[in-house]
Design a protein around this motif. Structure first.
Motif, PDB file in Angstrom:
ATOM      1  N   GLN A   1       0.829  -1.195   0.000  1.00 56.88           N
ATOM      2  CA  GLN A   1       0.000   0.000   0.000  1.00 56.88           C
ATOM      3  C   GLN A   1       0.864   1.245   0.000  1.00 56.88           C
ATOM      4  OE1 GLN A   1      -3.256   0.648  -0.201  1.00 56.88           O
ATOM      5  NE2 GLN A   1      -3.800  -1.504  -0.470  1.00 56.88           N
ATOM      6  N   VAL A   2       0.326   2.270  -0.622  1.00 59.00           N
ATOM      7  CA  VAL A   2       1.002   3.562  -0.669  1.00 59.00           C
ATOM      8  C   VAL A   2       0.060   4.607  -0.083  1.00 59.00           C
ATOM      9  CG1 VAL A   2       1.962   5.348  -2.162  1.00 59.00           C
ATOM     10  CG2 VAL A   2       2.364   2.932  -2.686  1.00 59.00           C
ATOM     11  N   GLN A   3       0.585   5.447   0.792  1.00 58.44           N
ATOM     12  CA  GLN A   3      -0.208   6.527   1.368  1.00 58.44           C
ATOM     13  C   GLN A   3       0.270   7.855   0.790  1.00 58.44           C
ATOM     14  OE1 GLN A   3       1.421   4.203   3.681  1.00 58.44           O
ATOM     15  NE2 GLN A   3      -0.385   2.975   3.240  1.00 58.44           N
ATOM     16  N   LEU A   4      -0.699   8.703   0.464  1.00 58.70           N
ATOM     17  CA  LEU A   4      -0.402  10.019  -0.103  1.00 58.70           C
ATOM     18  C   LEU A   4      -1.066  11.092   0.756  1.00 58.70           C
ATOM     19  CD1 LEU A   4      -1.150   9.203  -3.856  1.00 58.70           C
ATOM     20  CD2 LEU A   4       1.084   9.209  -2.743  1.00 58.70           C
ATOM     21  N   VAL A   5      -0.303  12.100   1.109  1.00 61.94           N
ATOM     22  CA  VAL A   5      -0.834  13.182   1.938  1.00 61.94           C
ATOM     23  C   VAL A   5      -0.515  14.517   1.277  1.00 61.94           C
ATOM     24  CG1 VAL A   5      -0.803  14.312   4.182  1.00 61.94           C
ATOM     25  CG2 VAL A   5      -0.556  11.819   4.037  1.00 61.94           C
ATOM     26  N   GLU A   6      -1.582  15.236   0.897  1.00 61.43           N
ATOM     27  CA  GLU A   6      -1.399  16.540   0.256  1.00 61.43           C
ATOM     28  C   GLU A   6      -1.401  17.664   1.277  1.00 61.43           C
ATOM     29  OE1 GLU A   6      -4.439  14.395  -2.584  1.00 61.43           O
ATOM     30  OE2 GLU A   6      -4.153  14.646  -0.435  1.00 61.43           O
ATOM     31  N   SER A   7      -0.790  18.756   0.900  1.00 66.16           N
ATOM     32  CA  SER A   7      -0.828  19.970   1.712  1.00 66.16           C
ATOM     33  C   SER A   7      -0.560  21.164   0.799  1.00 66.16           C
ATOM     34  CB  SER A   7       0.205  19.925   2.835  1.00 66.16           C
ATOM     35  OG  SER A   7       1.515  19.800   2.305  1.00 66.16           O
ATOM     36  N   GLY A   8      -0.852  22.358   1.313  1.00 69.50           N
ATOM     37  CA  GLY A   8      -0.502  23.572   0.584  1.00 69.50           C
ATOM     38  C   GLY A   8      -1.640  24.305  -0.075  1.00 69.50           C
ATOM     39  N   GLY A   9      -2.841  23.781   0.008  1.00 70.06           N
ATOM     40  CA  GLY A   9      -3.968  24.482  -0.585  1.00 70.06           C
ATOM     41  C   GLY A   9      -4.293  25.756   0.177  1.00 70.06           C
ATOM     42  N   GLY A  10      -5.210  26.534  -0.374  1.00 65.60           N
ATOM     43  CA  GLY A  10      -5.609  27.769   0.293  1.00 65.60           C
ATOM     44  C   GLY A  10      -6.393  28.663  -0.639  1.00 65.60           C
ATOM     45  N   SER A  21       1.961  20.251  -2.110  1.00 69.17           N
ATOM     46  CA  SER A  21       2.904  19.161  -1.856  1.00 69.17           C
ATOM     47  C   SER A  21       2.135  17.869  -1.656  1.00 69.17           C
ATOM     48  CB  SER A  21       3.742  19.443  -0.613  1.00 69.17           C
ATOM     49  OG  SER A  21       4.487  20.622  -0.734  1.00 69.17           O
ATOM     50  N   CYS A  22       2.754  16.774  -2.036  1.00 68.36           N
ATOM     51  CA  CYS A  22       2.163  15.453  -1.824  1.00 68.36           C
ATOM     52  C   CYS A  22       3.278  14.512  -1.381  1.00 68.36           C
ATOM     53  CB  CYS A  22       1.503  14.951  -3.092  1.00 68.36           C
ATOM     54  SG  CYS A  22       0.923  13.238  -2.980  1.00 68.36           S
ATOM     55  N   ALA A  23       3.207  14.085  -0.137  1.00 66.85           N
ATOM     56  CA  ALA A  23       4.216  13.184   0.408  1.00 66.85           C
ATOM     57  C   ALA A  23       3.729  11.747   0.311  1.00 66.85           C
ATOM     58  CB  ALA A  23       4.507  13.550   1.857  1.00 66.85           C
ATOM     59  N   ALA A  24       4.552  10.900  -0.283  1.00 68.90           N
ATOM     60  CA  ALA A  24       4.219   9.485  -0.431  1.00 68.90           C
ATOM     61  C   ALA A  24       4.978   8.654   0.588  1.00 68.90           C
ATOM     62  CB  ALA A  24       4.551   9.011  -1.839  1.00 68.90           C
ATOM     63  N   SER A  25       4.302   7.652   1.111  1.00 71.59           N
ATOM     64  CA  SER A  25       4.948   6.733   2.055  1.00 71.59           C
ATOM     65  C   SER A  25       4.378   5.344   1.866  1.00 71.59           C
ATOM     66  CB  SER A  25       4.735   7.207   3.494  1.00 71.59           C
ATOM     67  OG  SER A  25       3.358   7.229   3.808  1.00 71.59           O
ATOM     68  N   GLY A  26       5.059   4.365   2.445  1.00 75.90           N
ATOM     69  CA  GLY A  26       4.588   2.994   2.333  1.00 75.90           C
ATOM     70  C   GLY A  26       5.417   2.205   1.331  1.00 75.90           C
TER      71      GLY A  26
END
Length: 123
Positions: A1-10, A21-26
């Motif tokens: 599995q891969v997890q994706l977490v976005e940030s930076g909107g507004g 930004s989108c950080a991938a992990s897993g």
């Protein structure tokens, strides 16, 4: 599995800039494709920009010359620099990924998705 977490909107005014930004992990494969999609209320999801781990990039016509996608392989993070923003760029922006290389911006080809980050551009 891969997890994706976005940030930076507004929220910004027309002509402004934002960086997502989108950080991938897993279980990140050695070869992968990452894409930024967006979806405005009442509209279909639209592929905006794509990048392969090899740094090959692809953009939708609607954002060419204004948006830049980049990838930091060491951090497993993909970025979307958005300049000269317009009200029609207002949408929920999603990061998506798939194993292997692909040059498609069709959402059904991607099986890993982030939760989304809202971008609002006011006139």
């Amino acid at each position: 599995q891969v997890q994706l977490v976005e940030s930076g909107g507004g929220s910004v005014q027309t002509g402004g800039s934002l960086r997502l930004s989108c950080a991938a992990s897993g279980d990140i494969d050695d070869k992968y494709t990452m894409v930024w999609f967006r979806q405005a209320p009442g509209k279909e999801r639209e592929g905006v920009a794509l990048i392969l781990k090899t740094m090959i990039k692809l953009y939708a016509d609607s954002v060419k010359g204004r948006f830049t996608i980049s990838l930091d392989n060491d951090k497993n993070t993909v970025y979307l620099q958005m300049n000269s923003l317009k009200p029609e760029d207002t949408a929920m922006y999603y990061c998506a990924a798939r194993r292997g290389y692909s040059l498609t911006l069709q959402s059904e080809q991607y099986n890993y998705w982030g939760q989304g980050t809202q971008v609002t551009v006011s006139s």
